[in-house]
Structure formats: structure tokens, C-alpha cells
Design an enzyme around this catalytic site. Structure first.
Site, PDB file in Angstrom:
ATOM      1  N   LYS A 120      -3.433  -8.589  -6.773  1.00 33.21           N
ATOM      2  CA  LYS A 120      -4.757  -9.059  -6.353  1.00 33.21           C
ATOM      3  C   LYS A 120      -5.849  -8.062  -6.755  1.00 33.21           C
ATOM      4  CE  LYS A 120      -5.517  -7.040  -1.873  1.00 33.21           C
ATOM      5  NZ  LYS A 120      -6.524  -7.089  -0.872  1.00 33.21           N
ATOM      6  N   LYS A 153       0.805  -1.220   0.000  1.00 34.85           N
ATOM      7  CA  LYS A 153       0.000   0.000   0.000  1.00 34.85           C
ATOM      8  C   LYS A 153       0.837   1.268   0.000  1.00 34.85           C
ATOM      9  CE  LYS A 153      -4.389  -1.677   1.184  1.00 34.85           C
ATOM     10  NZ  LYS A 153      -5.709  -1.451   1.659  1.00 34.85           N
ATOM     11  N   LYS A 196     -10.447  -3.311  -4.014  1.00 40.52           N
ATOM     12  CA  LYS A 196     -11.427  -2.213  -4.032  1.00 40.52           C
ATOM     13  C   LYS A 196     -10.779  -0.889  -4.382  1.00 40.52           C
ATOM     14  CE  LYS A 196     -13.713  -3.655   0.188  1.00 40.52           C
ATOM     15  NZ  LYS A 196     -12.589  -3.879   1.091  1.00 40.52           N
TER      16      LYS A 196
HETATM   17  N1  AQP Z   1      -8.413 -10.394  -4.384  1.00 40.63           N
HETATM   18  C1  AQP Z   1      -8.859 -11.084  -3.349  1.00 40.63           C
HETATM   19  N2  AQP Z   1      -9.015 -12.424  -3.424  1.00 40.63           N
HETATM   20  C2  AQP Z   1      -9.489 -13.138  -2.376  1.00 40.63           C
HETATM   21  N3  AQP Z   1      -9.842 -12.568  -1.191  1.00 40.63           N
HETATM   22  C3  AQP Z   1      -9.702 -11.234  -1.080  1.00 40.63           C
HETATM   23  N4  AQP Z   1      -9.962 -10.370  -0.085  1.00 40.63           N
HETATM   24  C4  AQP Z   1      -9.654  -9.110  -0.473  1.00 40.63           C
HETATM   25  N5  AQP Z   1      -9.207  -9.123  -1.727  1.00 40.63           N
HETATM   26  C5  AQP Z   1      -9.206 -10.424  -2.148  1.00 40.63           C
HETATM   27  C6  AQP Z   1     -10.485 -10.769   1.224  1.00 40.63           C
HETATM   28  O1  AQP Z   1     -11.681 -10.027   1.442  1.00 40.63           O
HETATM   29  C7  AQP Z   1     -11.811  -9.791   2.843  1.00 40.63           C
HETATM   30  C8  AQP Z   1     -12.137  -8.364   3.086  1.00 40.63           C
HETATM   31  O2  AQP Z   1     -11.061  -7.551   2.661  1.00 40.63           O
HETATM   32  P1  AQP Z   1     -10.885  -6.125   3.303  1.00 40.63           P
HETATM   33  O3  AQP Z   1     -12.011  -5.258   2.921  1.00 40.63           O
HETATM   34  O4  AQP Z   1     -10.666  -6.246   4.744  1.00 40.63           O
HETATM   35  O5  AQP Z   1      -9.568  -5.500   2.735  1.00 40.63           O
HETATM   36  P2  AQP Z   1      -8.475  -5.974   1.770  1.00 40.63           P
HETATM   37  O6  AQP Z   1      -7.988  -7.349   2.087  1.00 40.63           O
HETATM   38  O7  AQP Z   1      -7.411  -4.901   1.766  1.00 40.63           O
HETATM   39  O8  AQP Z   1      -9.295  -6.006   0.424  1.00 40.63           O
HETATM   40  P3  AQP Z   1      -9.412  -4.974  -0.738  1.00 40.63           P
HETATM   41  O9  AQP Z   1     -10.612  -5.310  -1.496  1.00 40.63           O
HETATM   42  O10 AQP Z   1      -8.150  -4.920  -1.501  1.00 40.63           O
HETATM   43  O11 AQP Z   1      -9.662  -3.583  -0.022  1.00 40.63           O
HETATM   44  P4  AQP Z   1      -8.836  -2.259  -0.060  1.00 40.63           P
HETATM   45  O12 AQP Z   1      -8.533  -2.004  -1.511  1.00 40.63           O
HETATM   46  O13 AQP Z   1      -9.761  -1.239   0.549  1.00 40.63           O
HETATM   47  O14 AQP Z   1      -7.607  -2.485   0.756  1.00 40.63           O
HETATM   48  C9  AQP Z   1     -10.500 -10.227   3.502  1.00 40.63           C
HETATM   49  O15 AQP Z   1     -10.683 -11.498   4.113  1.00 40.63           O
HETATM   50  C10 AQP Z   1      -9.546 -10.337   2.351  1.00 40.63           C
HETATM   51  O16 AQP Z   1      -8.543 -11.301   2.569  1.00 40.63           O
END
Ligand code: AQP
Length: 328
Positions: free
Chosen positions: A194, A110, A197
């Protein structure tokens, strides 16, 4: 069995969140009591527009319910409604080390494009410690997450062991639970990163709220690998990702899908994949729309959830305070 996990209200959920996390959250609610959290204090580790954050929080509650979360079986709540998360987070900060946090790959990812440390918040650096507090407060046996969060759960285990060793048995050491398939869904525009969001391009992800036309367009634009055959493999990261998505949604194995698409080419594969995604998301999308029309009902469910969560969290905190010597 006690289960705990959370999702950030940092934007619309995508297929990665669904396949890696939400889908197994729902399946697990029949195996024990689950605490599912909307981690708004985590979301604010990067800038959020206040009104949008409130809206995203309600929207995420609706998405949990639309995916099948039953608020009678599981406890759905907002992290900031239970003040003990911040309190335990602070206490764990006093036993976590800078070196441990510096090794966290999510933090490195990040901040990879950021020049210097000047604009990186302490909250973003400290994210895994707050996550450890979220988990340990509920004494869960398992923590279902996507693969990107596995390292944070390992740190949680380490901090719990350290606390127990230093102050006496207080926290259960939780196990991480990953999906066999779908634990790491990659971006449609870059199969080496990956799906996320906060990706800069919406072509990176399929949002759970995307309409049929958008899904078709995004899948048509998804990058593929060189060649013409629809096959998975180490040298085929894009196709492997698309096949994984189709396999999890259709319950057909990847070898079955490879056989089905033999000689048909990428266009036919992408067309069927889009249909599968559209069909799979349709029931969830209908339910989500209905729930978003009843914000008062959503708020009531969250209020009840916070009440139930608080009753567990306060007990754990009482023990933790006592163990470290805080005066009653
Ligand atoms: N690409 C992914 N594949 C499988 N699992 C995923 N998760 C996130 N991206 C993937 C899982 O979704 C859950 C919730 O995620 P989060 O909202 O806590 O934050 P994150 O892991 O940082 O996911 P994002 O979507 O990438 O959010 P942002 O961009 O806001 O940081 C978790 O269990 C995560 O493992």
C-alpha cells in the site's frame, strides 16, 4: 448518525490517505455528526522528532480543513488533548489478549524487516487497542477508514462486545465504512504494497503537497505492468492502481478510461493521469497554503474541537468506570 475517524500526524498525507479516507470523511459530514481526530498518540508508536510532530499536527489540521472539513459541522481535535483516550485504552488493554494483537497484519507489516522483538515498542503492538478506545469513546455508528484499518475496526467491535457482555451494555458496536473504489491505493514504486507515509522512498507516494513538477516526475517513474495496453485486471496490479486513482479523481469508470486510452500507450495515459492529479489537488493545495499561514486560527479550532470531544468522552468514561467497579 455519529461518525468517528482519525489520521496520524506521522508525515505528509498522500493520495492514498485522501482517496481512502479524507475524501469520504468530508462527504460524510453531511450525514451526521462527525468526530475527526489527529491521532498524535498513535504517531509516537514509532520515533518522531518533537518539533516536527508539533508541526505535522498543525499541518494535518490544515489539510483536514483544506479538504473541506467544516469545523461548525464536524468536531476536529487532537487525540492527546482528550485524556480519556489513554484511560480507556488502558482499560481495554485489560480485556484484549496478546493472541488477538499478534494477529494484526499492520503490526506484522510494520515489524517485518525488524530482527528480533528487542527494538519493537509495546506501543506499536498495542496500537489497535488505543484505536478501539478512540472509537468507542464517541459511540459512533460508523467508522470510515481505508482497507488497511478494517482489521483494527473489527477488533474494536470484538472488544466492545466483550466489555458489554462482561460488564453490561456500555459501548455501541460500530460498523466499518470503506470506499467502493480507492479503499486501498498501492505504492507507485510497488503495486503489491500500500501507498504509505512512512515508505522508504518518496517515489512510493504522491504527497498532497507535491508540486506539479514532482507529481509529473513521480507518475512518469511509476512502475507499470508488461504489455502496452492500458487495461486493469488481476495480472495488472500497477495499471489497475493507476486507473483506480484516475477513476476516483475524474469520476469516470475504469471501463470508460480503458476505452479512452485504447491504442494510446502508457506515456499518454501517464501524462493525462498526472494532469488529472495536479488539477484535482490544486484547490486543496491553495487552501492548505492559506491555512498554514494562520496557526493561531488552527489552534483555536483544535481547542474548540477538544472541548466538544471531551464533553462526550467524559460521559462515556464515567459509565465505563462505574461498570467495572472503580471507586468514585
Ligand atoms: N494506501 C492507502 N489507501 C487507502 N487508504 C489508506 N489509508 C492509509 N493508507 C492508505 C487510510 O488513511 C487513513 C489515515 O491513515 P493513518 O495516518 O492513520 O495511518 P496508516 O493507515 O498507517 O497510513 P500510512 O499513510 O501508511 O501511515 P504510516 O506510514 O505513518 O503508518 C486511514 O483510514 C487509512 O486506512
Amino acid at each position: 448518525m455519529t461518525i468517528l475517524s482519525g489520521i496520524q500526524p506521522s508525515g505528509v498525507l498522500h493520495l492514498g490517505n485522501y482517496l481512502g479516507a479524507l475524501k469520504q470523511f468530508i462527504a460524510l459530514q453531511n450525514e451526521g455528526h462527525a468526530y475527526y481526530c489527529i491521532v498524535d498518540l498513535h504517531a509516537i508508536t514509532v520515533p518522531q522528532e518533537p518539533e516536527q510532530l508539533r508541526q505535522n499536527t498543525l499541518s494535518l489540521a490544515a489539510m483536514y480543513l483544506a479538504a473541506g472539513l467544516d469545523p461548525q459541522k464536524s468536531t476536529l481535535f487532537v487525540q492527546s488533548h482528550v485524556k480519556e483516550h489513554a484511560e480507556l485504552g488502558w482499560i481495554l488493554n485489560t480485556i484484549a489478549t496478546m493472541g488477538e494483537l499478534e494477529r494484526m497484519t499492520q503490526f506484522k507489516d510494520k515489524t517485518s524487516g525488524v530482527k528480533g522483538q528487542g527494538s519493537v515498542t509495546v506501543g506499536l503492538f498495542d496500537y489497535p487497542v488505543l484505536m478501539a478506545a478512540d472509537i468507542l469513546l464517541y459511540q459512533p455508528h460508523i467508522v470510515p477508514v481505508g482497507e488497511d484499518q478494517q482489521q483494527h475496526v473489527e477488533l474494536t467491535r470484538e472488544l466492545a462486545k466483550r466489555f458489554n457482555h462482561r460488564f453490561g451494555e456500555t459501548f455501541r458496536i460500530p460498523e466499518v465504512r470503506l470506499q467502493k473504489e480507492g479503499a486501498r491505493i498501492m505504492g507507485l514504486d510497488n503495486p503489491n504494497k500500500k501507498m504509505s507515509k512512512s515508505a522508504s522512498s518518496p517515489n512510493n507516494y504522491i504527497a498532497l503537497t507535491d508540486d506539479a513538477e514532482t507529481i509529473k516526475k513521480k507518475i512518469a517513474k511509476a512502475v507499470t505492468d508488461s504489455g502496452t495496453e492500458v487495461i486493469s485486471g488481476k495480472d495488472k496490479p500497477a495499471l489497475t492502481n493507476l486507473l483506480t486513482i484516475m477513476s476516483v479523481l475524474s469520476s469516470k469508470s475504469i471501463p470508460q478510461l480503458e476505452k479512452h486510452f485504447a491504442g494510446k500507450g502508457y506515456a499518454a495515459f501517464k501524462k493525462e493521469l498526472a494532469e488529472t492529479v495536479i488539477e484535482s489537488l490544486a484547490p486543496l493545495q491553495n487552501e492548505y497554503q492559506k491555512l498554514m499561514g494562520t496557526p493561531q486560527t488552527l489552534k483555536k479550532i483544535l481547542e474548540d474541537g477538544a472541548h466538544r470531544a471531551r464533553s462526550v468522552a467524559t460521559k462515556t468514561m464515567e459509565q465505563a468506570r462505574e461498570k467495572i467497579g472503580l471507586l468514585k
